[in-house]
Design an enzyme around this catalytic site. Structure first.
Site, short mmCIF file in Angstrom:
data_model
loop_
_atom_site.label_atom_id
_atom_site.label_comp_id
_atom_site.label_asym_id
_atom_site.label_seq_id
_atom_site.Cartn_x
_atom_site.Cartn_y
_atom_site.Cartn_z
N TYR A 191 -4.47 -10.97 9.12
CA TYR A 191 -5.47 -10.62 8.12
C TYR A 191 -6.81 -11.30 8.42
O TYR A 191 -7.85 -10.65 8.54
CB TYR A 191 -5.04 -11.08 6.72
CG TYR A 191 -3.83 -10.39 6.16
CD1 TYR A 191 -3.95 -9.48 5.12
CD2 TYR A 191 -2.55 -10.65 6.65
CE1 TYR A 191 -2.84 -8.85 4.58
CE2 TYR A 191 -1.44 -10.02 6.12
CZ TYR A 191 -1.59 -9.13 5.08
OH TYR A 191 -0.49 -8.50 4.56
N GLU A 248 -3.96 -4.94 9.11
CA GLU A 248 -4.41 -5.90 8.09
C GLU A 248 -5.79 -6.49 8.36
O GLU A 248 -6.55 -6.73 7.43
CB GLU A 248 -3.37 -7.00 7.92
CG GLU A 248 -2.03 -6.48 7.41
CD GLU A 248 -2.12 -5.75 6.07
OE1 GLU A 248 -3.17 -5.85 5.40
OE2 GLU A 248 -1.15 -5.06 5.70
N HIS A 260 -6.14 0.67 2.72
CA HIS A 260 -4.97 1.09 3.49
C HIS A 260 -4.77 2.62 3.47
O HIS A 260 -4.02 3.15 4.29
CB HIS A 260 -3.71 0.41 2.97
CG HIS A 260 -3.50 -0.98 3.51
ND1 HIS A 260 -3.53 -1.25 4.86
CD2 HIS A 260 -3.23 -2.16 2.89
CE1 HIS A 260 -3.29 -2.55 5.05
NE2 HIS A 260 -3.11 -3.13 3.87
N GLU A 270 0.79 -1.23 0.00
CA GLU A 270 0.00 0.00 0.00
C GLU A 270 0.83 1.28 0.00
O GLU A 270 0.49 2.24 0.69
CB GLU A 270 -0.93 -0.03 1.22
CG GLU A 270 -0.23 -0.05 2.59
CD GLU A 270 0.06 -1.43 3.14
OE1 GLU A 270 0.16 -2.39 2.34
OE2 GLU A 270 0.21 -1.57 4.36
N HIS A 280 -8.39 -3.89 -1.28
CA HIS A 280 -7.61 -4.00 -0.05
C HIS A 280 -6.59 -2.85 0.06
O HIS A 280 -6.53 -2.15 1.08
CB HIS A 280 -6.90 -5.36 -0.04
CG HIS A 280 -6.04 -5.59 1.16
ND1 HIS A 280 -6.49 -6.26 2.27
CD2 HIS A 280 -4.77 -5.23 1.43
CE1 HIS A 280 -5.52 -6.30 3.17
NE2 HIS A 280 -4.46 -5.69 2.69
N GLU A 281 -5.81 -2.67 -0.99
CA GLU A 281 -4.76 -1.63 -0.94
C GLU A 281 -5.38 -0.25 -0.81
O GLU A 281 -4.83 0.64 -0.15
CB GLU A 281 -3.85 -1.71 -2.17
CG GLU A 281 -3.18 -3.08 -2.41
CD GLU A 281 -2.51 -3.68 -1.19
OE1 GLU A 281 -2.05 -2.92 -0.32
OE2 GLU A 281 -2.46 -4.92 -1.08
N ASP A 339 9.02 -10.21 9.56
CA ASP A 339 8.82 -10.88 8.27
C ASP A 339 8.73 -12.39 8.45
O ASP A 339 8.06 -13.08 7.68
CB ASP A 339 9.95 -10.55 7.29
CG ASP A 339 9.79 -9.13 6.73
OD1 ASP A 339 8.64 -8.67 6.62
OD2 ASP A 339 10.81 -8.50 6.42
ZN LIG Z 1 -2.66 -5.12 3.55
#
Ligand SMILES: [Zn+2]
Length: 590
Positions: A367, A300, A281, A253, A277-278, A359
């Site tokens: 999510y 998320e 954001h 995003e 979705h993006e 990460d």
């Molecule tokens: Zn996302």
């Protein structure tokens, strides 16, 4: 923060400088502490060009892997002070992905792009690399002609040209976190796709991208804004840059310039939920931000919840129900994978990841469990309309800030203090419980589009239904058929190789252009130990680099044919982004 970088494709590094303007909140403070990882620092000077004192400190224990602390001495007084760092990145920079021209679609020019979330920003520039700090920035990027640089801000004037080089300048006036500083450099063209939107892509891809995104980008932006209670869109333009399918994520995003994987342009708009979705954001994540990576679900989970509200709003409640069920199955698969991996702690919504690279902790849990929690809260407070009012208040209260889970909880309880049922919420279970939450999704969604998938899967489990067509189904329904079969395998049921071959003959699943269907098909084949899927799986792993696909697939392929999994990985390890390569390496015990 002012950044000036020159992109050197031959040496595969960025060189230049960044100028930080720092002000002391407390005049007793004597240093500013920045994060760096694998950067060559040439000099650090003040506003007059005079050298200042600095040193690099390696943290102790597991944190040594996260980079070094750059301690810069500040003069007496409150400031503001300039800290000018001249530096270059190295081949070990985890934020930058380099593609040779052969790895691009056009095969004429090389391409590179950055991905700083979660903690790779420190390998792009010295910065306070935490989502709890925000600053406006400008970035000037010099690239060889005829390449174009697109960055996460609005362009400041036209690009300039000299000595075979072009310089692009962008400014981001909304204060943002280090992880939103992003740039992509390639042979790009652009097309208009909406009122405030353009898409950037290689010439071979740009028309397909335009067709995929035109108009729906406006529809998504308008609907998103409604669902967050009408909160203002702060960013000016909303653009999309299409990245090669080696990108480790579906989308990222970056403000004014969402990065979108080319994998998500199948040509039939079936994967546009990622665009929605993006877009979400723009409010959630980019304006209201998780303060720490343990709070990632605030970015998320909220975004995924709103994304599906948008698609339900546009396509009806049955479609929302379908997306929710696909998401639930993703959660089931993810929880199963994390448990088998011996990481049940990562199935918590607010996990304890103090000494873990975020990460490595990344999964679909924040999510899907996060959005499921919000769906549950929607039931508790009485429906979508109440949630929209709440979301409006949430964005208004926290815009521009970085917050923790406890802030969200306190605001929620305050907002709904008159609602008796809110007292029933078991926050501890949802936030810190492991595994799947105690919530029956099917009791709360429109099931119209779910039944067809369920019965198709049941037929395949009990017979060989030559007459069963699935081509008229929506892509998400086909995903769900495959999910049901994958779940059935996990429950000990069997699907003969004969049936898998028949499915492929009837539906051409190995040849699908839809990456989500292709992923599930390869996973089903590998888990069934069916050699007929190996070629498609190899092709898939050579073509797509998104973590949520390749990690489970390598795990399944390893269990099926470990030598083959290693061979496929060795062929493709440079194609994947370094965060992904590292994780696959550890999965395969390389
Ligand atoms: Zn996302």
């Amino acid at each position: 923060l002012e950044i000036e970088l020159k992109v050197d494709f031959e040496r595969q590094l960025f060189s230049g400088r960044c100028k930080l303007l720092v002000e002391k909140l407390n005049s007793k403070v004597s240093h500013v502490l920045l994060d760096v990882l694998e950067l060559n620092i040439h000099s650090i000077t003040d506003a007059d060009g005079e050298p200042v004192k600095w040193e690099l400190i390696t943290p102790e224990g597991a944190r040594a892997n996260f980079g070094k602390a750059l301690l810069v001495t500040l003069p007496r007084g409150k400031g503001p002070f300039q800290v000018n760092v001249t530096y270059e990145t190295t081949e070990k920079s985890t934020a930058i992905q380099w593609l040779t021209k052969e790895q691009t679609t056009g095969k004429r020019q090389p391409l590179c792009f950055t991905q700083s979330q979660a903690i790779c920003g420190r390998s792009l520039l010295p910065c306070q690399d935490t989502p709890s700090v925000k600053a406006p920035f400008s970035i000037q990027v010099t690239v060889p002609q005829p390449l174009m640089a697109v960055a996460s801000g609005e362009p400041s004037g036209e690009p300039t040209e000299a000595d075979g080089l072009r310089t692009f300048t962008y400014a981001q006036e909304v204060p943002v976190m280090s992880y939103l500083i992003a740039v992509v450099v390639g042979e790009f063209e652009s097309r208009e796709i909406g009122r405030r939107s353009r898409c950037y892509a290689e010439p071979e891809v740009v028309e397909a991208a335009r067709k995929e995104f035109t108009d729906i980008v406006d529809e998504f932006l308008d609907t998103a804004q409604k669902i967050v209670g009408g909160a203002k869109y702060e960013w000016g333009s909303y653009n999309v840059a299409v990245l090669p399918s080696s990108f480790a994520y579906g989308g990222m995003e970056n403000p004014n310039c969402t990065f979108m994987s080319a994998s998500l342009i199948p040509g039939d708009r079936s994967l546009t939920p990622t665009l929605a979705h993006e877009i979400v954001h723009s409010w959630i994540g980019n304006l209201v931000t998780n303060a720490y990576w343990k709070d990632f679900w605030l970015n998320e989970g909220f975004t995924r919840y709103i994304e599906r509200r948008i698609l339900g709003n546009i396509n009806g409640a049955a479609f929302r129900g379908l997306l929710l069920m696909v998401g639930y199955n993703d959660l089931v698969k993810t929880v199963d994978m994390l448990n088998k991996q011996g990481s049940p702690g990562l199935t918590r919504l607010e996990p304890d990841i103090d000494d873990i690279d975020p990460d490595d902790a990344f999964s679909r849990v924040p999510y899907e469990k996060g959005s499921l929690f919000l769906l549950y809260l929607e039931q508790v407070v009485g429906g979508e309309e109440q949630m929209t009012k709440y979301l409006g208040s949430y964005v208004e209260r926290f815009r521009g800030r970085s917050i923790q889970t406890s802030d969200m909880k306190a605001h929620f309880l305050e907002f709904f203090k008159g609602v008796e049922k809110v007292k029933e919420i078991d926050w501890e279970h949802w936030l810190h419980g492991e595994g799947l939450p105690d919530f029956d999704l099917t009791a709360h969604v429109d099931k119209t589009l779910l039944e067809e998938s369920r019965s198709a899967a049941d037929r395949w489990l009990t017979e060989l239904p030559e007459d069963l067509a699935i081509t008229s189904m929506k892509a998400q329904q086909v995903m769900l058929v495959l999910d049901h079969l994958i779940n059935a395998l996990a429950d000990g049921k069997e699907l003969s190789h004969n049936k898998l071959a028949a499915m492929n003959r009837l539906y051409n699943l190995s040849g699908t252009r839809n990456v989500e269907i292709g992923f599930r098909w390869c996973l089903l084949g590998c888990r069934s130990k069916w050699t007929g899927c190996l070629e498609a799986t190899e092709q898939f792993l050579a073509k797509h680099g998104r973590g949520v696909y390749v990690k489970p697939l390598y795990i399944a392929l390893k269990a099926f044919d470990a030598a083959r999994a290693k061979a496929v990985f060795l062929n493709n390890r440079n194609f994947y982004m370094s965060v992904i390569s590292r994780q696959i390496s550890s999965i395969l015990g390389e």
